[in-house]
Each structure stands twice: as structure tokens, then as C-alpha cells.
Design a protein around this motif. Structure first.
Motif, PDB file in Angstrom:
ATOM      1  N   GLU A  38       0.851  -1.198   0.000  1.00 33.06           N
ATOM      2  CA  GLU A  38       0.000   0.000   0.000  1.00 33.06           C
ATOM      3  C   GLU A  38       0.879   1.237   0.000  1.00 33.06           C
ATOM      4  O   GLU A  38       1.984   1.226   0.522  1.00 33.06           O
ATOM      5  CB  GLU A  38      -0.876  -0.063   1.255  1.00 33.06           C
ATOM      6  N   THR A  39       0.362   2.313  -0.578  1.00 37.01           N
ATOM      7  CA  THR A  39       1.064   3.593  -0.605  1.00 37.01           C
ATOM      8  C   THR A  39       0.181   4.682  -0.023  1.00 37.01           C
ATOM      9  O   THR A  39      -0.997   4.745  -0.330  1.00 37.01           O
ATOM     10  CB  THR A  39       1.444   3.977  -2.052  1.00 37.01           C
ATOM     11  N   GLU A  40       0.772   5.512   0.826  1.00 36.39           N
ATOM     12  CA  GLU A  40       0.104   6.698   1.360  1.00 36.39           C
ATOM     13  C   GLU A  40       0.923   7.900   0.908  1.00 36.39           C
ATOM     14  O   GLU A  40       2.141   7.872   0.960  1.00 36.39           O
ATOM     15  CB  GLU A  40       0.078   6.665   2.889  1.00 36.39           C
ATOM     16  N   ARG A  41       0.240   8.947   0.473  1.00 36.99           N
ATOM     17  CA  ARG A  41       0.963  10.117  -0.027  1.00 36.99           C
ATOM     18  C   ARG A  41       0.322  11.397   0.490  1.00 36.99           C
ATOM     19  O   ARG A  41      -0.895  11.534   0.494  1.00 36.99           O
ATOM     20  CB  ARG A  41       0.931  10.107  -1.549  1.00 36.99           C
ATOM     21  N   THR A  42       1.179  12.305   0.912  1.00 38.44           N
ATOM     22  CA  THR A  42       0.783  13.695   1.142  1.00 38.44           C
ATOM     23  C   THR A  42       1.732  14.528   0.291  1.00 38.44           C
ATOM     24  O   THR A  42       2.627  13.992  -0.358  1.00 38.44           O
ATOM     25  CB  THR A  42       0.896  14.096   2.625  1.00 38.44           C
ATOM     26  N   ASP A  43       1.568  15.824   0.306  1.00 42.21           N
ATOM     27  CA  ASP A  43       2.449  16.677  -0.498  1.00 42.21           C
ATOM     28  C   ASP A  43       3.917  16.520  -0.111  1.00 42.21           C
ATOM     29  O   ASP A  43       4.791  16.587  -0.966  1.00 42.21           O
ATOM     30  CB  ASP A  43       2.060  18.144  -0.362  1.00 42.21           C
ATOM     31  N   ALA A  44       4.195  16.312   1.170  1.00 38.90           N
ATOM     32  CA  ALA A  44       5.574  16.307   1.639  1.00 38.90           C
ATOM     33  C   ALA A  44       6.036  14.955   2.199  1.00 38.90           C
ATOM     34  O   ALA A  44       7.125  14.857   2.756  1.00 38.90           O
ATOM     35  CB  ALA A  44       5.756  17.385   2.709  1.00 38.90           C
ATOM     36  N   ARG A  45       5.209  13.917   2.045  1.00 38.66           N
ATOM     37  CA  ARG A  45       5.580  12.621   2.619  1.00 38.66           C
ATOM     38  C   ARG A  45       5.007  11.482   1.776  1.00 38.66           C
ATOM     39  O   ARG A  45       3.845  11.516   1.373  1.00 38.66           O
ATOM     40  CB  ARG A  45       5.052  12.523   4.044  1.00 38.66           C
ATOM     41  N   LEU A  46       5.826  10.490   1.578  1.00 38.54           N
ATOM     42  CA  LEU A  46       5.427   9.275   0.888  1.00 38.54           C
ATOM     43  C   LEU A  46       5.701   8.119   1.840  1.00 38.54           C
ATOM     44  O   LEU A  46       6.817   7.982   2.343  1.00 38.54           O
ATOM     45  CB  LEU A  46       6.258   9.119  -0.389  1.00 38.54           C
ATOM     46  N   THR A  47       4.687   7.311   2.115  1.00 39.48           N
ATOM     47  CA  THR A  47       4.858   6.134   2.957  1.00 39.48           C
ATOM     48  C   THR A  47       4.396   4.926   2.168  1.00 39.48           C
ATOM     49  O   THR A  47       3.261   4.888   1.702  1.00 39.48           O
ATOM     50  CB  THR A  47       4.030   6.244   4.263  1.00 39.48           C
ATOM     51  N   ILE A  48       5.282   3.956   2.039  1.00 37.62           N
ATOM     52  CA  ILE A  48       4.946   2.738   1.318  1.00 37.62           C
ATOM     53  C   ILE A  48       5.088   1.567   2.284  1.00 37.62           C
ATOM     54  O   ILE A  48       6.109   1.420   2.958  1.00 37.62           O
ATOM     55  CB  ILE A  48       5.847   2.536   0.093  1.00 37.62           C
ATOM     56  N   HIS A  49       4.056   0.754   2.347  1.00 35.27           N
ATOM     57  CA  HIS A  49       4.033  -0.411   3.220  1.00 35.27           C
ATOM     58  C   HIS A  49       4.479  -1.632   2.432  1.00 35.27           C
ATOM     59  O   HIS A  49       4.036  -1.840   1.301  1.00 35.27           O
ATOM     60  CB  HIS A  49       2.612  -0.648   3.748  1.00 35.27           C
ATOM     61  N   TYR A  50       5.337  -2.431   3.052  1.00 39.18           N
ATOM     62  CA  TYR A  50       5.843  -3.651   2.441  1.00 39.18           C
ATOM     63  C   TYR A  50       5.653  -4.821   3.399  1.00 39.18           C
ATOM     64  O   TYR A  50       5.695  -4.643   4.618  1.00 39.18           O
ATOM     65  CB  TYR A  50       7.347  -3.520   2.142  1.00 39.18           C
ATOM     66  N   ALA A  51       5.504  -6.004   2.828  1.00 36.91           N
ATOM     67  CA  ALA A  51       5.481  -7.217   3.642  1.00 36.91           C
ATOM     68  C   ALA A  51       6.794  -7.284   4.414  1.00 36.91           C
ATOM     69  O   ALA A  51       7.854  -6.925   3.896  1.00 36.91           O
ATOM     70  CB  ALA A  51       5.310  -8.445   2.763  1.00 36.91           C
ATOM     71  N   LYS A  52       6.718  -7.745   5.648  1.00 34.67           N
ATOM     72  CA  LYS A  52       7.894  -7.760   6.513  1.00 34.67           C
ATOM     73  C   LYS A  52       8.372  -9.200   6.704  1.00 34.67           C
ATOM     74  O   LYS A  52       7.798  -9.969   7.466  1.00 34.67           O
ATOM     75  CB  LYS A  52       7.556  -7.127   7.864  1.00 34.67           C
ATOM     76  N   VAL A  53       9.412  -9.544   5.963  1.00 36.39           N
ATOM     77  CA  VAL A  53      10.101 -10.824   6.102  1.00 36.39           C
ATOM     78  C   VAL A  53      11.593 -10.533   6.012  1.00 36.39           C
ATOM     79  O   VAL A  53      11.994  -9.424   5.651  1.00 36.39           O
ATOM     80  CB  VAL A  53       9.667 -11.845   5.011  1.00 36.39           C
ATOM     81  N   ASP A  54      12.419 -11.514   6.341  1.00 34.28           N
ATOM     82  CA  ASP A  54      13.864 -11.278   6.338  1.00 34.28           C
ATOM     83  C   ASP A  54      14.361 -10.725   5.009  1.00 34.28           C
ATOM     84  O   ASP A  54      15.121  -9.759   4.974  1.00 34.28           O
ATOM     85  CB  ASP A  54      14.621 -12.557   6.684  1.00 34.28           C
ATOM     86  N   ASP A  55      13.926 -11.322   3.902  1.00 33.72           N
ATOM     87  CA  ASP A  55      14.387 -10.877   2.584  1.00 33.72           C
ATOM     88  C   ASP A  55      13.954  -9.443   2.284  1.00 33.72           C
ATOM     89  O   ASP A  55      14.741  -8.649   1.781  1.00 33.72           O
ATOM     90  CB  ASP A  55      13.873 -11.817   1.487  1.00 33.72           C
ATOM     91  N   SER A  56      12.714  -9.104   2.610  1.00 32.73           N
ATOM     92  CA  SER A  56      12.249  -7.743   2.307  1.00 32.73           C
ATOM     93  C   SER A  56      12.978  -6.710   3.158  1.00 32.73           C
ATOM     94  O   SER A  56      13.322  -5.637   2.662  1.00 32.73           O
ATOM     95  CB  SER A  56      10.729  -7.624   2.487  1.00 32.73           C
ATOM     96  N   THR A  57      13.234  -7.043   4.390  1.00 35.07           N
ATOM     97  CA  THR A  57      13.946  -6.113   5.266  1.00 35.07           C
ATOM     98  C   THR A  57      15.353  -5.857   4.736  1.00 35.07           C
ATOM     99  O   THR A  57      15.785  -4.704   4.615  1.00 35.07           O
ATOM    100  CB  THR A  57      14.005  -6.655   6.701  1.00 35.07           C
ATOM    101  N   ARG A  58      16.054  -6.902   4.370  1.00 30.46           N
ATOM    102  CA  ARG A  58      17.408  -6.773   3.839  1.00 30.46           C
ATOM    103  C   ARG A  58      17.408  -5.980   2.534  1.00 30.46           C
ATOM    104  O   ARG A  58      18.187  -5.030   2.369  1.00 30.46           O
ATOM    105  CB  ARG A  58      18.017  -8.162   3.608  1.00 30.46           C
TER     106      ARG A  58
END
Length: 102
Positions: A38-58
Motif C-alpha cells: 500500500e502507498t500513502e501520499r501527502t504533499d511532503a511525505r510518501l509512505t509505502i508499506h511492504y510485507a515484513k520478512v527477512d528478505d524484504s527487510t534486507r
């Protein structure tokens, strides 16, 4: 999955050479295909959510380390305190727009 990650193409202010920029974009696209939620956006901030597993974190840490150098015109951070990873990119509206997020 629709591309929702940080880069659709190198931003104008990116300091990577064209070939390296293209390679970095492809890394982001592959990462987004694997883990973007998922992606959240404001004019000055972008937040993207990712699945949290060892590979994604690395992989996210590696991507952010590279982009923190070549795209230092915004602030990059990773929030690992939630169920999902959160990439948080902050800057001015113009800087966030320069990232060319889809």
C-alpha cells in the motif's frame, strides 16, 4: 500487482549515471512486485508499506542505502516497528514529485 514503489524512473536530481539509474529502478520494481502492499501520499511525505520478512527487510535496507546517496534531496527512513515495513520518504512537495512515483 500494480507498481506502487518509490521509482518509476530516475528523478531529475538523481546523481546516478543513466545505466546505474536504470538498474536501480529495476531493483525497485522487482522489490515492489515481491513486497509492496500500500502507498500513502501527502504533499511532503510518501509512505509505502511492504510485507515484513527477512528478505524484504534486507533488500529494502540496501535500496534505501543506495537511494539515500544518489537521491539525497529527500529524507529516507525505514520504520520496522509495525507488522509491515514502512518506507517513509519526506521532502518538499517538489522533491516528492521528483521521485516520479506511480
Amino acid at each position: 500487482m500494480t507498481h506502487v514503489g518509490p521509482l518509476n524512473g530516475p528523478p531529475i536530481a538523481c546523481t546516478l549515471a543513466p545505466a546505474a539509474g536504470k538498474a536501480q529502478v529495476e531493483k525497485w520494481r522487482a522489490f515492489d512486485e515481491d513486497y509492496a502492499l500500500e502507498t500513502e501520499r501527502t504533499d511532503a511525505r510518501l509512505t509505502i508499506h511492504y510485507a515484513k520478512v527477512d528478505d524484504s527487510t534486507r533488500r529494502l535496507r540496501e535500496l534505501v542505502a543506495a537511494d539515500s546517496t544518489c537521491c539525497a534531496f529527500v529524507d529516507w527512513s525505514i520504520d520496522e516497528t509495525h507488522a509491515h515495513l514502512r518506507l517513509i520518504v519526506t521532502g518538499t512537495p517538489e522533491q516528492i514529485a521528483a521521485l516520479n512515483v506511480g
